[in-house]
Design a protein around this motif. Structure first.
Motif, PDB file in Angstrom:
ATOM      1  N   LEU A  60     -94.055  51.346 -20.858  1.00 24.07           N
ATOM      2  CA  LEU A  60     -93.255  52.392 -20.224  1.00 24.07           C
ATOM      3  C   LEU A  60     -92.790  53.296 -21.359  1.00 24.07           C
ATOM      4  N   ASP A  61     -93.331  54.497 -21.428  1.00 23.61           N
ATOM      5  CA  ASP A  61     -93.074  55.380 -22.572  1.00 23.61           C
ATOM      6  C   ASP A  61     -93.277  54.619 -23.883  1.00 23.61           C
ATOM      7  N   GLY A  62     -94.351  53.830 -23.925  1.00 22.77           N
ATOM      8  CA  GLY A  62     -94.707  53.123 -25.152  1.00 22.77           C
ATOM      9  C   GLY A  62     -93.974  51.812 -25.403  1.00 22.77           C
ATOM     10  N   ARG A  63     -93.104  51.391 -24.462  1.00 23.59           N
ATOM     11  CA  ARG A  63     -92.348  50.163 -24.708  1.00 23.59           C
ATOM     12  C   ARG A  63     -92.504  49.170 -23.564  1.00 23.59           C
ATOM     13  N   ASN A  64     -92.211  47.938 -23.870  1.00 21.93           N
ATOM     14  CA  ASN A  64     -92.207  46.905 -22.855  1.00 21.93           C
ATOM     15  C   ASN A  64     -91.118  47.225 -21.805  1.00 21.93           C
ATOM     16  N   PRO A  65     -91.465  47.188 -20.509  1.00 19.91           N
ATOM     17  CA  PRO A  65     -90.467  47.526 -19.475  1.00 19.91           C
ATOM     18  C   PRO A  65     -89.178  46.716 -19.593  1.00 19.91           C
ATOM     19  N   MET A  66     -89.268  45.488 -20.085  1.00 22.51           N
ATOM     20  CA  MET A  66     -88.063  44.649 -20.176  1.00 22.51           C
ATOM     21  C   MET A  66     -87.097  45.147 -21.253  1.00 22.51           C
ATOM     22  N   ASP A  67     -87.641  45.779 -22.308  1.00 22.51           N
ATOM     23  CA  ASP A  67     -86.778  46.291 -23.380  1.00 22.51           C
ATOM     24  C   ASP A  67     -86.409  47.742 -23.159  1.00 22.51           C
ATOM     25  N   SER A  68     -87.113  48.369 -22.207  1.00 18.08           N
ATOM     26  CA  SER A  68     -86.948  49.813 -22.053  1.00 18.08           C
ATOM     27  C   SER A  68     -85.609  50.147 -21.408  1.00 18.08           C
ATOM     28  N   LYS A  69     -85.025  51.224 -21.894  1.00 10.88           N
ATOM     29  CA  LYS A  69     -83.758  51.685 -21.322  1.00 10.88           C
ATOM     30  C   LYS A  69     -83.993  52.821 -20.319  1.00 10.88           C
ATOM     31  N   VAL A  70     -85.274  53.117 -20.109  1.00  9.23           N
ATOM     32  CA  VAL A  70     -85.607  54.223 -19.212  1.00  9.23           C
ATOM     33  C   VAL A  70     -85.192  53.890 -17.785  1.00  9.23           C
ATOM     34  N   ASP A  71     -84.631  54.879 -17.101  1.00 10.74           N
ATOM     35  CA  ASP A  71     -84.195  54.669 -15.734  1.00 10.74           C
ATOM     36  C   ASP A  71     -85.349  54.666 -14.749  1.00 10.74           C
ATOM     37  N   ILE A  72     -85.406  53.621 -13.973  1.00  7.64           N
ATOM     38  CA  ILE A  72     -86.416  53.510 -12.922  1.00  7.64           C
ATOM     39  C   ILE A  72     -85.699  53.271 -11.601  1.00  7.64           C
ATOM     40  N   ALA A  73     -86.021  54.073 -10.607  1.00  7.77           N
ATOM     41  CA  ALA A  73     -85.519  53.798  -9.263  1.00  7.77           C
ATOM     42  C   ALA A  73     -86.670  53.185  -8.480  1.00  7.77           C
ATOM     43  N   TYR A  74     -86.406  52.080  -7.842  1.00  5.03           N
ATOM     44  CA  TYR A  74     -87.462  51.307  -7.188  1.00  5.03           C
ATOM     45  C   TYR A  74     -87.097  51.052  -5.737  1.00  5.03           C
ATOM     46  N   LEU A  75     -88.006  51.423  -4.848  1.00  4.98           N
ATOM     47  CA  LEU A  75     -87.807  51.165  -3.428  1.00  4.98           C
ATOM     48  C   LEU A  75     -88.750  50.030  -3.035  1.00  4.98           C
ATOM     49  N   PRO A  76     -88.212  48.831  -2.840  1.00  2.00           N
ATOM     50  CA  PRO A  76     -89.088  47.710  -2.509  1.00  2.00           C
ATOM     51  C   PRO A  76     -89.531  47.773  -1.053  1.00  2.00           C
ATOM     52  N   GLU A  77     -90.616  47.075  -0.767  1.00  2.00           N
ATOM     53  CA  GLU A  77     -91.130  47.104   0.598  1.00  2.00           C
ATOM     54  C   GLU A  77     -90.207  46.323   1.540  1.00  2.00           C
ATOM     55  N   ILE A  78     -89.622  45.260   1.023  1.00  2.00           N
ATOM     56  CA  ILE A  78     -88.772  44.418   1.864  1.00  2.00           C
ATOM     57  C   ILE A  78     -87.414  45.073   2.134  1.00  2.00           C
TER      58      ILE A  78
END
Lengths: 231, 139
Positions: A60-78
């Motif tokens: 994610l922008d070159g980094r592991n998603p777990m370490d990334s501070k980038v904001d992600i909004a996620y709409l799950p199916e459930i």
């Protein structure tokens, strides 16, 4: 930018993703298409860092998603919202977690979607719940917006409203949206790029307009052909 | 200044087997040729168009950019996009549109096995019939 490099993911004996390479470009709306069980939801979960790949890497922008501070909004199916909360309570719950919550936009979207935030989530219709999920995601000014089947089981008018909301709030150039769905025809005109997944593999990816130009077919037809060739 | 009538339309109007940005441009060209949009008219902003047609904003942006390059419209920062077309340019796209419609008709007729003479006769017939319909309407 989001990159998948040789990503594989198994759940028990089921291979959800099989050595997948995908690039999701910044500032674009990408359609992640494929039948049920293709690996769409798994891909989105890997981006959020909710799941880890067994092999390969997701960047994610070159980094592991777990370490990334980038904001992600996620709409799950459930249905992930607490039924005993009102929409307003759910909103305040989400806004406490995320610094990118935009209170002005919340009011604006609430009105546009025709929702009353005194309503209790357990008591509203399925379409209203879908709109509430969208409201809580899009109120945030996140760089990445991931939507897992945002239109499934929703009536046509509500679908149109959801699509309009996405267009209205899309910030070209800075925001990237990924929409997973098995109902392509609904959002043909909405996507810049497409990724066709089938049983954990990428069958085709590319620019939607270029694909139409080259093949003289709609995305639905192109996907059908890609799957026919694969079988 | 007035807005052109009914710009945008529905997402359903697009032929999904052809690039959408091309169809947006064609729609504007037709409005210009028919005179529904005239010099100086303000057209929808890209955002308004995208929302109305339920189309990707990047696609609309591409169409508008190409229309600027083709010298059909001009965007004034902070004010909007306006029709800005030289009369010669309008005549050019008018001819170009006419050419492609006629060519399509002729090539389809040829594909059906009609000779040039037959096509000419039939075209003449259609024109005569059309004239009669118009005359009937007036009665």
């Amino acid at each position: 930018m989001i990159e998948f490099k040789g990503v594989s993911k198994n759940f028990g004996r089921t291979r959800a993703l099989d050595a997948v390479d995908i690039t999701f470009a910044t500032g674009k709306i990408t359609g992640l298409f494929g039948p049920n069980g293709a690996g769409k939801s798994t891909s989105l979960k890997l981006i959020t860092g909710l799941n880890r790949p067994d092999r390969g890497e997701v960047l994610l922008d070159g980094r592991n998603p777990m370490d990334s501070k980038v904001d992600i909004a996620y709409l799950p199916e459930i249905d992930h919202l607490y039924p005993w909360m009102t929409i307003r309570q759910a909103a305040s719950f989400v806004s406490d977690f995320y610094g990118d919550w935009d209170g002005e936009r919340y009011k604006d979207l609430l009105g546009f979607l025709g929702l009353d935030d005194e309503m209790k989530i357990g008591k509203i219709s399925k379409g209203q719940r879908a709109k509430t999920k969208l409201l809580l995601c899009t109120t945030r000014r996140s760089r990445y917006l991931l939507l897992d089947e945002p239109l499934s089981g929703i009536d046509i008018l509500t679908r149109e409203q959801i699509i309009q909301t996405l267009i209205r709030d899309f910030r070209e150039g800075e925001q990237s949206i990924i929409i997973s769905t098995h109902e392509i025809s609904e959002i043909e005109g909405l996507v810049d790029e497409v990724v066709f997944l089938d049983r954990g593999r990428v069958r085709l990816q590319g620019d939607a307009e270029q694909l139409r130009e080259e093949r003289g077919m709609s995305l639905v037809e192109i996907m059908k052909e890609a799957f026919r060739d694969a079988n | 200044m007035h807005y052109g009538k009914d710009i945008g339309g529905d997402a359903m109007d697009f032929d999904l087997a052809r690039p959408i940005y091309q169809q947006i441009i064609d729609e504007y060209k037709k409005k210009l040729i028919r005179g529904e949009l005239r010099q100086g008219d303000k057209i929808l902003s890209q955002r308004e168009y995208a929302e109305k047609a339920r189309t990707n904003p990047n696609t609309v942006q591409r169409a508008y950019r190409e229309m600027e390059n083709m010298k059909l419209v001009e965007t004034v920062r902070g004010q909007g996009t306006f029709v800005c077309i030289a009369p010669e340019q309008l005549e050019l796209i008018r001819n170009e549109m006419a050419g492609s419609v006629i060519e399509l008709c002729v090539s389809e007729m040829k594909a059906l096995g009609f000779t040039e003479q037959e096509i000419r006769v039939r075209l003449e017939q259609v024109l005569v019939n059309a004239k009669e319909v118009i005359t009937d309407d007036r009665v």
